[in-house]
Every structure is written in structure tokens, then in C-alpha cells.
Scaffold this motif. Structure first.
Motif, PDB file in Angstrom:
ATOM      1  N   THR A  35       1.416  -4.596   0.120  1.00 37.37           N
ATOM      2  CA  THR A  35       0.977  -5.131  -1.171  1.00 37.37           C
ATOM      3  C   THR A  35       1.920  -6.250  -1.601  1.00 37.37           C
ATOM      4  O   THR A  35       2.940  -6.511  -0.964  1.00 37.37           O
ATOM      5  N   ALA A  36       1.564  -6.890  -2.714  1.00 37.32           N
ATOM      6  CA  ALA A  36       2.398  -7.969  -3.238  1.00 37.32           C
ATOM      7  C   ALA A  36       3.796  -7.465  -3.575  1.00 37.32           C
ATOM      8  O   ALA A  36       4.765  -8.210  -3.536  1.00 37.32           O
ATOM      9  N   ASN A  37       3.899  -6.193  -3.895  1.00 31.83           N
ATOM     10  CA  ASN A  37       5.200  -5.586  -4.199  1.00 31.83           C
ATOM     11  C   ASN A  37       5.634  -4.775  -2.976  1.00 31.83           C
ATOM     12  O   ASN A  37       5.681  -3.543  -3.008  1.00 31.83           O
ATOM     13  N   LYS A 169       3.528   8.791 -11.952  1.00 29.69           N
ATOM     14  CA  LYS A 169       3.276   8.391 -13.323  1.00 29.69           C
ATOM     15  C   LYS A 169       2.383   9.399 -14.040  1.00 29.69           C
ATOM     16  O   LYS A 169       2.637   9.761 -15.163  1.00 29.69           O
ATOM     17  N   LEU A 170       1.345   9.829 -13.367  1.00 30.78           N
ATOM     18  CA  LEU A 170       0.400  10.683 -14.076  1.00 30.78           C
ATOM     19  C   LEU A 170      -0.253  11.708 -13.163  1.00 30.78           C
ATOM     20  O   LEU A 170      -0.334  12.887 -13.493  1.00 30.78           O
ATOM     21  N   ASP A 171      -0.700  11.244 -12.013  1.00 29.97           N
ATOM     22  CA  ASP A 171      -1.484  12.090 -11.130  1.00 29.97           C
ATOM     23  C   ASP A 171      -0.550  12.941 -10.280  1.00 29.97           C
ATOM     24  O   ASP A 171       0.008  12.477  -9.296  1.00 29.97           O
ATOM     25  N   ARG A 173      -1.296  15.499  -8.455  1.00 25.46           N
ATOM     26  CA  ARG A 173      -1.988  16.297  -7.442  1.00 25.46           C
ATOM     27  C   ARG A 173      -1.254  16.309  -6.109  1.00 25.46           C
ATOM     28  O   ARG A 173      -1.090  17.368  -5.503  1.00 25.46           O
TER      29      ARG A 173
ATOM     30  N   ASP B  74      -2.106 -12.443  -5.015  1.00 25.32           N
ATOM     31  CA  ASP B  74      -1.351 -11.281  -5.486  1.00 25.32           C
ATOM     32  C   ASP B  74      -1.964 -10.716  -6.767  1.00 25.32           C
ATOM     33  O   ASP B  74      -2.023  -9.505  -6.968  1.00 25.32           O
ATOM     34  N   TYR B  78      -3.166  -6.662  -6.315  1.00 21.39           N
ATOM     35  CA  TYR B  78      -2.149  -5.681  -6.740  1.00 21.39           C
ATOM     36  C   TYR B  78      -2.449  -5.313  -8.188  1.00 21.39           C
ATOM     37  O   TYR B  78      -2.002  -5.978  -9.114  1.00 21.39           O
ATOM     38  N   ASN B  80      -3.278  -2.288 -11.317  1.00 22.26           N
ATOM     39  CA  ASN B  80      -3.377  -0.952 -11.894  1.00 22.26           C
ATOM     40  C   ASN B  80      -4.679  -0.887 -12.679  1.00 22.26           C
ATOM     41  O   ASN B  80      -4.810  -1.516 -13.741  1.00 22.26           O
ATOM     42  N   TYR B  82      -7.026   2.334 -12.953  1.00 22.92           N
ATOM     43  CA  TYR B  82      -7.261   3.680 -12.438  1.00 22.92           C
ATOM     44  C   TYR B  82      -8.741   4.032 -12.351  1.00 22.92           C
ATOM     45  O   TYR B  82      -9.119   4.932 -11.612  1.00 22.92           O
ATOM     46  N   ILE B  86      -6.143   5.102  -7.958  1.00 25.53           N
ATOM     47  CA  ILE B  86      -4.743   5.141  -8.397  1.00 25.53           C
ATOM     48  C   ILE B  86      -3.892   4.110  -7.656  1.00 25.53           C
ATOM     49  O   ILE B  86      -2.960   3.547  -8.206  1.00 25.53           O
ATOM     50  N   LYS B  88      -2.563   0.693  -5.952  1.00 25.95           N
ATOM     51  CA  LYS B  88      -2.654  -0.704  -6.375  1.00 25.95           C
ATOM     52  C   LYS B  88      -3.703  -1.469  -5.558  1.00 25.95           C
ATOM     53  O   LYS B  88      -4.257  -2.457  -6.016  1.00 25.95           O
ATOM     54  N   SER B  89      -3.942  -1.014  -4.334  1.00 26.60           N
ATOM     55  CA  SER B  89      -4.885  -1.723  -3.483  1.00 26.60           C
ATOM     56  C   SER B  89      -6.309  -1.191  -3.634  1.00 26.60           C
ATOM     57  O   SER B  89      -7.228  -1.702  -3.003  1.00 26.60           O
ATOM     58  N   VAL B 138       4.729  -1.616 -17.179  1.00 31.15           N
ATOM     59  CA  VAL B 138       5.637  -0.536 -17.577  1.00 31.15           C
ATOM     60  C   VAL B 138       6.362   0.043 -16.348  1.00 31.15           C
ATOM     61  O   VAL B 138       7.384   0.688 -16.472  1.00 31.15           O
ATOM     62  N   GLU B 139       5.832  -0.252 -15.161  1.00 32.08           N
ATOM     63  CA  GLU B 139       6.455   0.212 -13.919  1.00 32.08           C
ATOM     64  C   GLU B 139       7.564  -0.722 -13.441  1.00 32.08           C
ATOM     65  O   GLU B 139       8.044  -0.590 -12.319  1.00 32.08           O
ATOM     66  N   TRP B 141       7.574  -4.072 -12.842  1.00 32.16           N
ATOM     67  CA  TRP B 141       7.309  -5.291 -12.085  1.00 32.16           C
ATOM     68  C   TRP B 141       6.612  -6.271 -13.013  1.00 32.16           C
ATOM     69  O   TRP B 141       6.107  -5.880 -14.070  1.00 32.16           O
ATOM     70  N   GLY B 190      -6.239  12.641 -13.871  1.00 32.86           N
ATOM     71  CA  GLY B 190      -6.479  11.292 -14.368  1.00 32.86           C
ATOM     72  C   GLY B 190      -6.283  11.181 -15.866  1.00 32.86           C
ATOM     73  O   GLY B 190      -5.814  12.100 -16.524  1.00 32.86           O
ATOM     74  N   ILE B 289       6.939 -10.231  -9.040  1.00 31.60           N
ATOM     75  CA  ILE B 289       6.223 -10.206  -7.762  1.00 31.60           C
ATOM     76  C   ILE B 289       6.476 -11.517  -7.022  1.00 31.60           C
ATOM     77  O   ILE B 289       6.316 -12.599  -7.587  1.00 31.60           O
TER      78      ILE B 289
END
Lengths: 210, 320
Positions: A35-37, A169-171, A173, B74, B78, B80, B82, B86, B88-89, B138-139, B141, B190, B289
Motif C-alpha cells: 500500500t501507499a503506507n 482500532k475496532l474490529d 475478531r 495513493d 489507500y 479507510n 469500512y 476494513i 486500506k486496499s 487519526v492513525e 498518517w 464493525g 504518505i
């Protein structure tokens, strides 16, 4: 077990298979599939493979008991060392790529954040196990003490799962799934300690050795 | 109000490099910008803005940052989001067939013109502007994104909230048939759908608050929140509610999706603040990024000049 000499065929084969996740990561890196990151990909993939190898390593004993393939023990050290290898890469990702050796930041993290504390604990507990994984060290420590020391892998695994649980973060499972798997693997040991499997184990054992 | 531009990168560094090193991309961008203009030509003013090219070679507005823009690839890969998964891709993969036409937005609550509007009617007459904003997740990046859209304040003015309205609430579309992440799962895990966000009305009226309908001069890709999304660059990225179908004016602070899921970790304000850490990780620095070294996170993501006065007298540690 197959009739091939495990020492010369199987072991290198398992070794090569264990290298696949990081070869795959390297391939994704050079072919631009991250990914980009990409740093996050390094961090997450070395981390998740540490946990997977921990679970695989901890499966050796239950599998031996259940299947009677006692020669599985030959792979345990290698699997344990691969666990350490991945945890080391994961640790380096954090110290170097994520924090750039900013030790004041790292210190803050260690003292403040449960998920960092559990991660450090899980990693550092594996170091003495990796060091004492040689035959020489078994002799030096004596089998019983060596075994006691290597039970730290249980603590490390619990720390590793907590580390994962606290990080998402949240999930939750996936971390919970790892927690359940670990509970099964450790529960098996507790149960066999209490001899709850005795009838089964005895039966399977006698069939196989006969 | 004093408006200052960030000047940490010489402006000479910005446009030419990308253009000369990536001419083909520029041509592609510019031509599809024309396509976008044709598609949404019902919006007067849009033609001018889009036809003049991408955000790259336009005169910089008072709110635009000079910083190097995150590559288009990018920004669209990339994400978020949901509702589409979940990872990024996931959004780029699972949002391909998401239907954004026709699109209606229902306006409700303490407002003089409550109705269900066709998107074209809701935005009729708004001039499309380019805004190059920093986006801080908030993560920890961040990206620099050339948005295209219109100030939220214009929309609020058009809808005429009544004097009792103190907040505005936004909701994303609820459509599990199109959004796999919204499908109920046995083990949960979720957010509660539909995704809900909100702003204080004075925050919504701040000139930085923006409704984006495009990036890089093209219409907004599905994975970035098409057809319209909120952009509040001084707040963490999750405030930027995507695929908006409901706007409700109210006198009570809306319960946002993340507050509901984890109130001790996510507050209503979600202002970027390097001094107030997330309970589990530091917010002092961020990874832009495309950059290797981390950079220090700025108060209000560098937009203190524009927004700090909104929060004077407010304890930002409590109102995180």
C-alpha cells in the motif's frame, strides 16, 4: 511419516516453506504491491507472521500427542527460531522504521501504552529461548531447567495476542480468533497435565508404537 | 481574521516537477477533468474551474497549502472506508460498482427548507473550487489532497437552519447490498451503520469546512466518498463523512459513529491535536504518505489561524 530421511529432505523443505512469508513480502515490496503506507505493511505482516509462527510452534506438542507423529519434535526448534526471526523483524520495524531510534519516544511508549508493553514483553521473552535453543545450552542448563525456561513461550504468546488485541482500532475478531486458538493450545497442555486425555493418549500412543 | 499560508516549502517546488516528470498523467488528468465538467455541467461555474486544468496549475487560494501533493494513485488506493471493508486496499476493490447516480440528499430537522433534494438541485449554482488541504488520519498518517467542491457554509446558508439549530449531522448511505462492510456479521466487529458524523454549526460555517465532489480535478472516486463528502482539514480524517445522503440540523450534539463505538477513544470534536494522544498511541507525529521520516503533527493540523478561535475557552483535553 514418509520414508525419506527427514534430516536431509524434510528439514530443508520445511525451512524453505517457513521463508515463504518474508520472500512474499520482499516480492510485494519490489513489485510495488504494497500500500501507499508500505511501512505499515511491513509492521503488520511481520507482526501477524510472528503470531502465526507462535501458534504453529505451540501446535507441535498437541499434534504429536494426537497423531502420534513424535518425529514432529525435530521441527520444533526451527519453528521456534522462525517465530523469533519474525518477531525480530517486527521489533526492528518499530525501533528503526517507525521510531528511528528515538529512544525518548520509545521510552514513553513503553511506559504508557499497554500494547507496546505487551509487545516488548512478548519479544524479549523470546530472546533467551532463541539463545538457549542449541544442544549445548540444553546440556549446560540440564533438561529440566531448560524445559522450565522454555515454558516462557506460553507467556510470550499470551503477551503477543494481547499486543494484537490492544492494537486493533475496532474490529477485534482476528485477535479474538488468535486468543481462542491459543487457549485451545494451552488448554490442551493443561488438560493433559491433569491426565484428562489419558485414555485417548494412551490408546493412540500404543497403536502408533505397536 | 488573519489568514496565513504555510510557507515551509518554496512554491517553486510544487507544480513544475510533477508536470514535467509526468506529462502523460497530466494530460490524462486534464482530459478527464474536461469529462467531469461535461458530466456535471448543470453546475454553472464548474466548467470554468475544471476547464482551467487541475489544482496543480491553478492560482493558489488563501486556504491552499504549498506542500507536495500526494499522488493520485495513493489517494485512491489507500482508504479507510469500512463500508467497503476494513483493509486500506478494500475500498478500491469493492466500491467499483457503487451507484452514485441518481443521488438524493434528504435535509431534515431545524431547517427552513427540509426536503429530499436531487444532488444536482442541492448544489445548483455553486462554483466548484479547488482546495489543497492536508489530511491527517487519526492513525497517524497524512496526505495532501487537492479537493474540488464548495464550502459547506454555502450549502448551510442555502438550506437556512432555524435559529434553534446548533449542530449539523451527516449520514452516509445505508445500503448493504452495495456495501459489503455494512452486512451484519455474526461476531460483530464493525461500526453501527449508517456512518454518522456531525459538526457544531459554527464549525460548519467556518470557511475551511468543505464539501468535496472531486480530487485532482476529476470527479470523486467511489472509494474516496463519491458523490459528495465532508472535508474538515483541522480534524482527524474520520470526521470526513462520505457518500452523504442525510443532513439534519439539530440543537443536540449528534452521536457520531466512532463515539458510539468507542467513546473513551473518539470524541465529538476530533480536532488534530499533537498534545492529546489517542489512549493507545501517540498523536505527536505522523507519517506523510510517500515520506520516509515522520514529521511533527501541527496543532489543528496547521490550521490554527483559521479555527483556533472556535475553541477558545474549551478544554481540548476533555473535548477531544
Amino acid at each position: 511419516m514418509p520414508k525419506l530421511n527427514p534430516r536431509w529432505i524434510l528439514k530443508p523443505a520445511v525451512f524453505l516453506i517457513c521463508l515463504v512469508p518474508m520472500v512474499w513480502l520482499a516480492w510485494d515490496t519490489v513489485s510495488g504491491n504494497l500500500t501507499a503506507n508500505w511501512l505499515e505493511d511491513f509492521r503488520d505482516r511481520t507482526g501477524i507472521w510472528t503470531l502465526r509462527f507462535l501458534m504453529i510452534t505451540l501446535s507441535v506438542t498437541p499434534l504429536r500427542r494426537i497423531t502420534g507423529w513424535h518425529s514432529l519434535i525435530r521441527f520444533r526448534r526451527m519453528l521456534g527460531l522462525f517465530t523469533f526471526f519474525h518477531s525480530f523483524l517486527h521489533f526492528i520495524t518499530y525501533i528503526w522504521l517507525d521510531q528511528f531510534f528515538a529512544f525518548d519516544e520509545i521510552l514513553k511508549d513503553i511506559t504508557k501504552r499497554p500494547f507496546i508493553i505487551s509487545g516488548f514483553a512478548g519479544f524479549f521473552l523470546l530472546i533467551p529461548l532463541a539463545i538457549t535453543s542449541t544442544k549445548k545450552w540444553i546440556g549446560r542448563l540440564g533438561g529440566k531447567r531448560w524445559q522450565m525456561l522454555h515454558r516462557f513461550i506460553y507467556v510470550s504468546a499470551v503477551a503477543g495476542v494481547l499486543h494484537y488485541y490492544w492494537r486493533v482500532k475496532l474490529d477485534v475478531r482476528d485477535p479474538v480468533a488468535y486468543g481462542v486458538l491459543l487457549a485451545v493450545l494451552l488448554g490442551f497442555r493443561a488438560f493433559s497435565r491433569l491426565n484428562l486425555f489419558k485414555p485417548l493418549v494412551a490408546r493412540v500412543g500404543s497403536e502408533k508404537s505397536a | 481574521m488573519l489568514i496565513q499560508r504555510a510557507s515551509d516549502i518554496p512554491s517553486s517546488e510544487i507544480t513544475p516537477e510533477r508536470l514535467y516528470s509526468n506529462r502523460r498523467e497530466f494530460i490524462k488528468t486534464a482530459s478527464s477533468a474536461l469529462g467531469t465538467a461535461a458530466v456535471i455541467s448543470i453546475l454553472p461555474g464548474c466548467m470554468n474551474s475544471s476547464a482551467s486544468g487541475t489544482a496543480q496549475n491553478k492560482a493558489r487560494g488563501p486556504y491552499d497549502t504549498d506542500e507536495k501533493q500526494t499522488p493520485y494513485e495513493d489517494i485512491i488506493s489507500y482508504n479507510n472506508y469500512y463500508e467497503f471493508g476494513i483493509d486500506k486496499s478494500d475500498p478500491i476493490k469493492y466500491s467499483k460498482n457503487f451507484k452514485t447516480k441518481p443521488w438524493t440528499v434528504s435535509v431534515e430537522g431545524m431547517v427552513k427548507k427540509p426536503a429530499t433534494y436531487a444532488l444536482e438541485d442541492l448544489t445548483k449554482g455553486f462554483a466548484m473550487e479547488d482546495r489543497v488541504y492536508r489530511m491527517r488520519c487519526v492513525e497517524a498518517w497524512s496526505m495532501v489532497i487537492p479537493w474540488m467542491g464548495f464550502p459547506l457554509a454555502e450549502l448551510v446558508k442555502r438550506l437556512e437552519p432555524t435559529p434553534s439549530a446548533k449542530y449539523v449531522e451527516f449520514k452516509t448511505i445505508l445500503d448493504p447490498s452495495q456495501m459489503p462492510g455494512q452486512k451484519p456479521s455474526i461476531f460483530g466487529g464493525g461500526l453501527h451503520w449508517p456512518y454518522t458524523e456531525g459538526l457544531r454549526l459554527d464549525e460548519a460555517m467556518n470557511p475551511l469546512a468543505f464539501i468535496a465532489m472531486g480530487i485532482y480535478g476529476k470527479s470523486l472516486p467511489n472509494q474516496d466518498g463519491a458523490p459528495l463528502r465532508l472535508v474538515t482539514p483541522w480534524k482527524y480524517g474520520f470526521k470526513g463523512v462520505k457518500a452523504i445522503v442525510k443532513i439534519r440540523f439539530t440543537d443536540k450534539q449528534p452521536l457520531t459513529a466512532w463515539m458510539e463505538a468507542s467513546p473513551q477513544e473518539y470524541g465529538f470534536y476530533a480536532n488534530v491535536n499533537p498534545q492529546v494522544d489517542h489512549p493507545r498511541w501517540s498523536q505527536a507525529s505522523e507519517r506523510r504518505i510517500g515520506e520516509f521520516y515522520k514529521r511533527r503533527t501541527l496543532m489543528f493540523n496547521g490550521y490554527a489561524e483559521q479555527v483556533a478561535q472556535l475553541y477558545s475557552g474549551l478544554d481540548l483535553r476533555k473535548n477531544f
